[in-house]
Design an enzyme around this catalytic site. Structure first.
Site, PDB file in Angstrom:
ATOM      1  N   ASP A 237      84.716  36.565 106.438  1.00  0.00           N
ATOM      2  CA  ASP A 237      83.953  35.855 107.520  1.00  0.00           C
ATOM      3  C   ASP A 237      83.934  34.436 107.092  1.00  0.00           C
ATOM      4  O   ASP A 237      83.361  34.195 106.011  1.00  0.00           O
ATOM      5  CB  ASP A 237      82.563  36.408 107.627  1.00  0.00           C
ATOM      6  CG  ASP A 237      81.886  36.146 108.784  1.00  0.00           C
ATOM      7  OD1 ASP A 237      82.057  36.507 110.080  1.00  0.00           O
ATOM      8  OD2 ASP A 237      80.792  35.382 108.712  1.00  0.00           O
ATOM      9  N   GLU A 295      88.739  33.973 108.007  1.00  0.00           N
ATOM     10  CA  GLU A 295      88.306  33.406 109.237  1.00  0.00           C
ATOM     11  C   GLU A 295      87.858  31.966 109.026  1.00  0.00           C
ATOM     12  O   GLU A 295      87.220  31.739 108.127  1.00  0.00           O
ATOM     13  CB  GLU A 295      86.979  34.338 109.830  1.00  0.00           C
ATOM     14  CG  GLU A 295      86.754  33.529 111.336  1.00  0.00           C
ATOM     15  CD  GLU A 295      85.175  33.503 111.556  1.00  0.00           C
ATOM     16  OE1 GLU A 295      84.964  33.841 112.930  1.00  0.00           O
ATOM     17  OE2 GLU A 295      84.339  33.713 110.742  1.00  0.00           O
ATOM     18  N   HIS A 369      85.437  39.755 118.784  1.00  0.00           N
ATOM     19  CA  HIS A 369      83.897  39.985 119.057  1.00  0.00           C
ATOM     20  C   HIS A 369      83.103  38.866 119.174  1.00  0.00           C
ATOM     21  O   HIS A 369      82.066  38.785 119.527  1.00  0.00           O
ATOM     22  CB  HIS A 369      83.004  40.864 117.948  1.00  0.00           C
ATOM     23  CG  HIS A 369      83.111  40.361 116.582  1.00  0.00           C
ATOM     24  ND1 HIS A 369      84.165  39.859 116.002  1.00  0.00           N
ATOM     25  CD2 HIS A 369      82.195  39.663 116.066  1.00  0.00           C
ATOM     26  CE1 HIS A 369      83.981  39.088 114.892  1.00  0.00           C
ATOM     27  NE2 HIS A 369      82.869  38.987 114.733  1.00  0.00           N
ATOM     28  N   ASP A 370      83.818  37.607 119.113  1.00  0.00           N
ATOM     29  CA  ASP A 370      83.096  36.356 119.236  1.00  0.00           C
ATOM     30  C   ASP A 370      83.612  35.616 120.460  1.00  0.00           C
ATOM     31  O   ASP A 370      83.258  34.589 120.665  1.00  0.00           O
ATOM     32  CB  ASP A 370      83.257  35.502 117.861  1.00  0.00           C
ATOM     33  CG  ASP A 370      82.501  35.931 116.827  1.00  0.00           C
ATOM     34  OD1 ASP A 370      81.741  36.731 117.003  1.00  0.00           O
ATOM     35  OD2 ASP A 370      83.059  35.854 115.552  1.00  0.00           O
TER      36      ASP A 370
END
Ligand code: NOJ
Length: 595
Positions: A237, A295, A369-370
């Site tokens: 992340d 990410e 999911h974003d």
């Protein structure tokens, strides 16, 4: 935290994470991980709270995932990326972790996690954990200890005094003018600590200080613990935010805005490559052939090339944001969007394909999911075109070189949803943005319109399994409403229909596994400036694969001589049957093998 035990090859003990006390089930059922295995793999992302609920509490859980593993096995994916399931107060749905070595009761237990690993491995499916180590939860014991004045862990987070001459806790007293990703300043005054702490995301997500070697070692120990438990890699992340400048200074501001972009001040910091290489060695990431994907908002082809160059022992691949930012207004107006320019999109993917052709590797994704749902954003989600456009988008993505990521429901052509008002939203980003923007005088209708197209909750509506109560997701009341179109758009209907998005995606995945040209072939974009047609070739050892796709809701015609003669070519996969002429129906796509 679970009980300590003796060391194994992949793990060491520490005060922060310890190995499983007996060989966990996930580690016992091993899967082969040959060198570079991820180059022809397809990853499927599960957002656990929205995937499948086994106990009727309205939230998806690990037993729910286990019950649906056969869906993934039938689709043929190689890997599951599991969004966070760790213990968390859930301020950001689990991206705020309070214990890295345990599972949140909402999702199940550590034993459930072991069972998921074992059951997935039995089906030949590997598991990637989401690694959220730019920040922890403010309820993590590290932070709780750190906020005590004089604590030995004080330096594990970014504590700073108020700006010179300002009263702590008053507007403008923050140490820098950075805005947090979820509205408001990125600093919070902590009365107990007598200092501000940095949180690039919510107030409950304080940023770890990676300058401190103890922090880094604690993270690596935790990662080794998961490797020993049997996981096959990590999705990291916002990993390119971990190396921050030691001098934190104000960011430039725009249009008289009081706050500036902290992301730009911390992205791709000067020690990032060093930290990633250190992590790689300390955890044995390359040694164990684990999949690593970082990410990286604000990453460029150049940063990606350096970090994914095998010689540098960084990551296998990164998630760029360039292509998903093309239809967004500038940062700060994230929910104002501009029409997508197809040529810009094609050219952007091309730049990554060419930039990472010799060194490094690409990840390929439309959504997660974003992000809004791919078919609603890049395709056409009207009943007339939804299915064909979802298939064509899948063909385009999967025919690029790199590792494709399928977000749950993308294989069904799931769409953005429709919420009646702000009370239907659940995402902290959407709720904070709405409160902030409306509080500052923005038109509430305009704010809701921005959220409707780009809110993260679009991707988080429950997985649509069938046309029964709550789409078969839960027997209770779902934490976020089910998209009403579940009656027609659902897994049961898709799996039963041989011409569905599901089977199209399944065939694309099979092509990647069967044909080395799909995984490895050299990429070339054709008709780069055509505003409707996305055409490309992939070439390997004398074999050429050709994709021709109409990425629009109007008919299109392939100009004379623009692509190779396909009259005798093998048609591998098409949306509209065996048609070889120049005319393309809306959202028609064809994949040929030329020789
Ligand atoms: C990126 C994650 O994908 C997103 O869901 C999360 O809110 C932020 N990082 C903060 O962890």
């Amino acid at each position: 935290m679970t009980t300590p035990s003796s060391a194994t090859a992949a793990a060491t003990t520490s005060d922060t994470a310890s190995e499983p006390s007996s060989a966990p089930a996930g580690a016992l059922v091993t899967v082969e991980r040959p060198e570079g295995w991820w180059r022809n793999a397809v990853v499927y992302q599960i957002y656990p709270r929205s995937f499948a609920d086994s106990n009727g509490d309205g939230t998806g859980d690990i037993p729910g995932i286990i019950a649906h593993l056969d869906h993934l096995a039938e689709l043929g994916v190689d890997v599951i990326w599991l969004s966070p399931v760790y213990t968390s107060p859930m301020d950001d749905n689990g991206y705020d972790i309070a214990d890295y070595s345990d599972i949140d009761p909402l999702f199940g237990t550590l034993e459930d996690m072991d069972e998921l690993l074992a059951q997935a491995h039995r089906r030949g499916i590997k598991i990637l954990m989401d690694l959220v180590v730019n920040h922890t939860s403010d309820e993590h014991p590290w932070f709780v200890e750190s906020r005590q004045p004089g604590s030995a862990k004080r330096d594990w987070y970014w504590w700073r005094p108020a700006r010179d001459g300002h009263e702590p806790g008053t507007p403008g007293a923050e140490p820098t003018n950075w805005v947090s990703a979820f509205s408001g300043p990125a600093w919070h005054w902590d009365e107990e600590a007598g200092a501000y702490y940095l949180h690039l995301f919510t107030r409950k997500q304080p940023d770890l200080n990676w300058e401190n070697p103890e922090v880094r070692e604690a993270v690596y120990a935790m990662m080794r613990w998961w490797v020993a438990r049997g996981v096959d890699g990590f999705r990291m992340d916002v990993i390119n935010f971990i190396s921050k400048p030691t001098e934190l200074v104000d960011a430039p501001t725009q249009d008289g805005q009081p706050l500036g972009d902290g992301f730009e001040m911390v992205a791709n910091g000067h020690r990032l490559q060093e930290f990633l290489a250190e992590m790689n060695v300390a955890v044995g990431l390359d040694e164990h052939h684990l999949l690593t994907v970082g990410e990286m908002p604000g990453s460029t082809v150049e940063t990606a090339r350096t970090l994914t160059d095998r010689a540098n022992r960084g990551l296998n691949m990164v998630f760029t944001f360039e292509h998903v930012n093309l239809d967004r207004g500038p940062r700060g107006s994230k929910f104002s969007h501009v029409p997508l320019d197809l040529v810009a999109l094609k050219r952007n993917l091309e730049s990554w394909q060419l930039g990472l052709a010799e060194v490094g590797w690409n990840s390929l994704y439309w959504d997660n999911h974003d992000q809004p749902r791919a078919v609603s954003r890049f395709g056409d989600d009207s009943p007339e075109h939804r299915s064909a456009s979802a298939k064509t988008l899948a063909s385009v993505l999967h025919m690029h070189r790199g590792t494709p990521y399928v977000y749950q429901g993308e294989e069904l052509g799931m769409t953005n949803t429709q919420f009646a008002g702000i009370s239907d939203y659940r995402d902290v980003e959407a709720l904070n943005y709405h409160a902030d923007a409306v509080g500052r005088g923005a038109d509430p209708e305009a704010v809701l319109a921005g959220l409707a197209s780009h809110s993260r909750d679009n991707a988080r509506t429950p997985m649509q399994w069938d046309d029964t109560h709550q789409a078969g997701f839960t027997e209770g009341i779902p934490w976020l409403s089910v998209n009403p179109n579940y009656v027609t758009v659902n897994a049961r209907a898709e799996v039963a229909d041989p011409g569905s998005v599901f089977h199209h995606t399944r065939k694309l995945i099979a092509l990647r596994h069967e044909l080395p040209v799909v995984a490895e072939g050299r990429f070339a974009l054709l008709l780069g400036d055509d505003p409707q047609i996305w055409a490309l070739t992939r070439t390997l050892e004398g074999r050429t694969l050709l994709l021709v796709a109409n990425v629009s809701s109007q008919p299109a015609t392939v100009p004379d001589g623009a692509v190779a003669d396909v009259s005798t070519a093998q048609l591998l996969l098409a949306t509209h049957g065996d048609r070889r002429g120049a005319d393309l129906e809306p959202w028609e796509s064809r994949i040929f093998l030329l020789g």
